[in-house]
Design a protein around this motif. Structure first.
Motif, PDB file in Angstrom:
ATOM      1  N   VAL A  72       0.825  -1.215   0.000  1.00  0.00           N
ATOM      2  CA  VAL A  72       0.000   0.000   0.000  1.00  0.00           C
ATOM      3  C   VAL A  72       0.856   1.260   0.000  1.00  0.00           C
ATOM      4  O   VAL A  72       0.590   2.213  -0.741  1.00  0.00           O
ATOM      5  N   PHE A  73       1.902   1.277   0.818  1.00  0.00           N
ATOM      6  CA  PHE A  73       2.661   2.509   1.035  1.00  0.00           C
ATOM      7  C   PHE A  73       4.011   2.540   0.312  1.00  0.00           C
ATOM      8  O   PHE A  73       4.623   3.597   0.211  1.00  0.00           O
ATOM      9  N   GLY A  74       4.492   1.393  -0.146  1.00  0.00           N
ATOM     10  CA  GLY A  74       5.772   1.362  -0.849  1.00  0.00           C
ATOM     11  C   GLY A  74       6.974   1.409   0.073  1.00  0.00           C
ATOM     12  O   GLY A  74       8.112   1.399  -0.390  1.00  0.00           O
ATOM     13  N   GLU A  75       6.757   1.473   1.363  1.00  0.00           N
ATOM     14  CA  GLU A  75       7.847   1.512   2.335  1.00  0.00           C
ATOM     15  C   GLU A  75       7.351   0.850   3.612  1.00  0.00           C
ATOM     16  O   GLU A  75       6.158   0.937   3.944  1.00  0.00           O
ATOM     17  N   VAL A  76       8.225   0.203   4.330  1.00  0.00           N
ATOM     18  CA  VAL A  76       7.816  -0.450   5.565  1.00  0.00           C
ATOM     19  C   VAL A  76       9.032  -0.679   6.452  1.00  0.00           C
ATOM     20  O   VAL A  76      10.134  -0.921   5.973  1.00  0.00           O
ATOM     21  N   GLY A  77       8.809  -0.576   7.744  1.00  0.00           N
ATOM     22  CA  GLY A  77       9.816  -0.934   8.729  1.00  0.00           C
ATOM     23  C   GLY A  77       9.174  -1.799   9.799  1.00  0.00           C
ATOM     24  O   GLY A  77       7.992  -1.613  10.119  1.00  0.00           O
ATOM     25  N   VAL A  78       9.932  -2.751  10.324  1.00  0.00           N
ATOM     26  CA  VAL A  78       9.459  -3.627  11.394  1.00  0.00           C
ATOM     27  C   VAL A  78      10.400  -3.456  12.576  1.00  0.00           C
ATOM     28  O   VAL A  78      11.622  -3.558  12.415  1.00  0.00           O
ATOM     29  N   TYR A  79       9.833  -3.189  13.745  1.00  0.00           N
ATOM     30  CA  TYR A  79      10.661  -2.925  14.916  1.00  0.00           C
ATOM     31  C   TYR A  79      10.087  -3.654  16.131  1.00  0.00           C
ATOM     32  O   TYR A  79       8.896  -3.542  16.423  1.00  0.00           O
ATOM     33  N   GLU A  80      10.964  -4.359  16.831  1.00  0.00           N
ATOM     34  CA  GLU A  80      10.566  -4.976  18.094  1.00  0.00           C
ATOM     35  C   GLU A  80      11.551  -4.554  19.169  1.00  0.00           C
ATOM     36  O   GLU A  80      12.762  -4.704  19.006  1.00  0.00           O
ATOM     37  N   HIS A  81      11.038  -3.994  20.251  1.00  0.00           N
ATOM     38  CA  HIS A  81      11.906  -3.685  21.389  1.00  0.00           C
ATOM     39  C   HIS A  81      11.701  -4.766  22.424  1.00  0.00           C
ATOM     40  O   HIS A  81      10.703  -4.825  23.130  1.00  0.00           O
ATOM     41  N   GLY A  82      12.634  -5.692  22.480  1.00  0.00           N
ATOM     42  CA  GLY A  82      12.505  -6.865  23.334  1.00  0.00           C
ATOM     43  C   GLY A  82      12.546  -6.520  24.806  1.00  0.00           C
ATOM     44  O   GLY A  82      13.101  -5.502  25.214  1.00  0.00           O
ATOM     45  N   ARG A  83      11.953  -7.392  25.628  1.00  0.00           N
ATOM     46  CA  ARG A  83      11.804  -7.149  27.062  1.00  0.00           C
ATOM     47  C   ARG A  83      11.143  -5.781  27.221  1.00  0.00           C
ATOM     48  O   ARG A  83      11.679  -4.835  27.802  1.00  0.00           O
ATOM     49  N   SER A  84       9.943  -5.676  26.653  1.00  0.00           N
ATOM     50  CA  SER A  84       9.343  -4.371  26.366  1.00  0.00           C
ATOM     51  C   SER A  84       8.930  -3.565  27.582  1.00  0.00           C
ATOM     52  O   SER A  84       8.613  -2.400  27.458  1.00  0.00           O
ATOM     53  N   ALA A  85       8.911  -4.171  28.766  1.00  0.00           N
ATOM     54  CA  ALA A  85       8.554  -3.379  29.940  1.00  0.00           C
ATOM     55  C   ALA A  85       9.527  -2.228  30.141  1.00  0.00           C
ATOM     56  O   ALA A  85       9.143  -1.144  30.568  1.00  0.00           O
ATOM     57  N   ILE A  86      10.790  -2.449  29.827  1.00  0.00           N
ATOM     58  CA  ILE A  86      11.808  -1.411  29.998  1.00  0.00           C
ATOM     59  C   ILE A  86      11.482  -0.222  29.111  1.00  0.00           C
ATOM     60  O   ILE A  86      11.661   0.928  29.487  1.00  0.00           O
ATOM     61  N   CYS A  87      10.980  -0.502  27.905  1.00  0.00           N
ATOM     62  CA  CYS A  87      10.716   0.562  26.949  1.00  0.00           C
ATOM     63  C   CYS A  87       9.351   1.215  27.164  1.00  0.00           C
ATOM     64  O   CYS A  87       9.196   2.406  26.967  1.00  0.00           O
TER      65      CYS A  87
END
Length: 388
Positions: A72-87
C-alpha cells in the motif's frame, strides 16, 4: 492477563487478522496511518521467550503485515523492542510485558539511533540474548535486512514512537502525537483498516527452497498436501525437457522450452507431478538430465516454462537444488527455509523466511500452509470488541 493491554483488546483497537499464535491489530495510539502491531498469543516478555513454533508463527504474521503495508505505502519498517517493559511500562515486576512488534510505513535505522554497543545482522544465540535485559530487532529499507542491537544501550520510554516521529518530521510527513485526542487515533486506525484489511490475492503458487534438500522435499510435500496443491519438482521439469529434446532433434533448448510452455498453456501437458510408470527412463535421458541440472544458465531459459506450470494449477515447487545461484522465483510467494534464518538483504517482501531451528518438517509445512491461508483468504476486519 486481564491487566495487560495486549491480552485484551481496548475498545478503540481493531484486529486486521489472526492466526494460531499471533494476531495483527492497530496500535491503540498509532503514530500514523498504517501503524499496526503484531502481538503474540502467549503472554511473554519478548519474541525470544517464545518456543520455536510460536516464534515462527509470530514472524509469519509479521511478514504478512509487512507485505500488506509495503504493497500500500511502498515503504515499511518492522521494529521490536525486546523485554518491552523497559521501553513501555517501567514496571518493577514486568507484569505488563507482552511480546509485540511494530509494523509501520516508515523505514529508518532505530538500532543506530538507540546507541546499542552490539549490532548483528543475524539472530544472536539464545544464550547471548539471555545476558541482556533488552534488545532491538528491526527490518527496514528497500531490501530489508534483519538487524539486532543490544548490550548497554539506553532505551527511552516510547523510543520507537519518538524516533519515528523525528524521522517523519524530517521528511515533512504528518504524524499523530501520542497525546492527540482519541478521535484522531480512531480515525487513523479506521483508515489503516480500510487500506490494509483485505490483501490482493496473489497467484496460487509457492516455491520452497533451503540449505537442506531433504527438509525442503518433506516440507514441500506436507505443504502441497495441506493446501491440496500439486507438487512440482525441478527433476520432473528437466525430465520433460530432456525427453522433448530427444523427440525433437534440431531444436535449441530455448525452442524446446517454448514448445513445452505452449503445451502447458493449452492444457495438453501437465508436468510437475510424478512421471508415469510407463514412461521409459533411459541412460541417455538420465545423462541429459544431469547435464541440464549442472548448468546454472539452463534455468534462465526455463523460466517461462516454470511460470506456465505454476500458473496452470495451484502448485508448490520444491527447489531442492544445492546451488544457491540461478534460482527461479516463484510466481506467487517464495518461502526460504534455513536454520536460524533471518531475512537477508536483497530479499523482497513477497518472501517468507522460516527459521527451522527446533521445527520438524511437519511443523515447517504447517507454517507454510498458515502463511498461504493468510495470503489467500479474503480477510475482513473483525468486529469492534468493546473493552470489558
Amino acid at each position: 492477563m486481564s491487566e495487560c493491554p495486549f491480552c485484551r483488546i481496548a475498545g478503540h483497537e481493531r484486529v486486521l487478522f489472526t492466526l494460531p499464535g499471533a494476531r495483527v491489530l492497530c496500535d491503540a495510539r498509532p503514530a500514523l496511518v498504517g501503524h499496526v502491531l503484531v502481538v503474540s498469543e502467549s503472554h511473554v516478555p519478548s519474541a525470544e521467550d517464545l518456543d520455536a513454533v510460536e516464534y515462527q508463527r509470530l514472524r509469519l504474521a509479521q511478514q504478512e503485515a509487512a507485505a500488506r503495508v509495503h504493497a500500500v505505502f511502498g515503504e515499511v519498517g518492522v521494529y521490536e523492542h525486546g523485554r518491552s517493559a523497559i521501553c513501555r511500562f517501567h514496571c518493577a515486576d514486568r507484569g505488563d510485558t507482552h511480546a509485540h512488534a511494530h509494523v509501520v510505513p516508515v523505514s529508518c535505522d532505530l538500532v543506530e539511533r538507540t546507541g546499542f554497543i552490539t549490532r548483528l545482522g543475524a539472530r544472536p544465540p539464545a544464550e547471548q540474548l539471555a545476558e541482556t535485559d533488552r534488545y532491538v530487532y528491526q527490518e527496514s529499507g528497500a531490501t530489508p535486512g534483519a538487524i539486532w542491537g543490544f548490550g548497554g544501550g539506553h532505551v527511552r520510554r516510547h523510543f520507537v514512537r519518538s524516533e519515528l516521529h523525528r524521522v517523519l518530521e524530517e521528511r515533512g510527513t504528518r504524524w499523530v502525537p501520542l497525546d492527540a485526542p482519541p478521535s484522531e487515533h480512531r480515525e487513523t486506525n479506521e483508515e489503516s483498516i480500510r487500506l490494509l484489511g483485505v490483501p490482493a490475492e496473489p497467484e496460487r503458487s509457492c516455491l520452497l527452497t533451503g540449505h537442506d534438500p531433504r527438509l525442503v522435499e518433506l516440507a514441500a510435500r506436507g505443504a502441497a498436501h495441506g493446501l491440496g496443491w500439486a507438487l512440482v519438482r525441478p527433476q520432473s521439469l528437466l525430465r520433460h525437457v530432456a525427453r522433448h529434446e530427444a523427440l525433437s532433434p534440431g531444436l535449441s533448448l530455448a525452442e524446446v522450452a517454448a514448445a513445452l510452455t505452449r503445451a502447458v498453456e493449452r492444457g495438453t501437458l501437465r508436468p510437475g507431478a510424478e512421471d508415469s510408470a510407463e514412461d521409459a527412463v533411459t541412460p541417455a535421458l538420465l545423462a541429459r538430465e544431469e547435464q541440464l541440472a549442472r548448468d546454472p544458465g539452463v534455468w534462465a531459459q526455463l523460466d517461462g516454462l516454470l511460470q506456465a506450470v505454476l500458473r496452470a494449477s495451484p502448485s508448490v515447487f520444491a527447489d531442492t537444488r544445492l546451488a544457491s545461484e540461478g534460482r527461479v522465483p516463484g510466481a506467487g510467494l517464495v518461502v526460504r527455509l534455513a536454520d536460524g534464518a533471518a531475512r537477508p538483504a536483497g530479499s523482497t517482501w513477497q518472501e517468507r523466511h522460516v527459521d527451522t531451528a527446533g521445527l520438524t518438517a511437519v511443523q515447517v509445512a504447517a507454517c507454510v500452509v498458515q502463511a498461504w491461508r493468510l495470503r489467500l483468504a479474503a480477510t475482513t476486519p473483525e468486529p469492534l470488541i468493546a473493552a470489558g
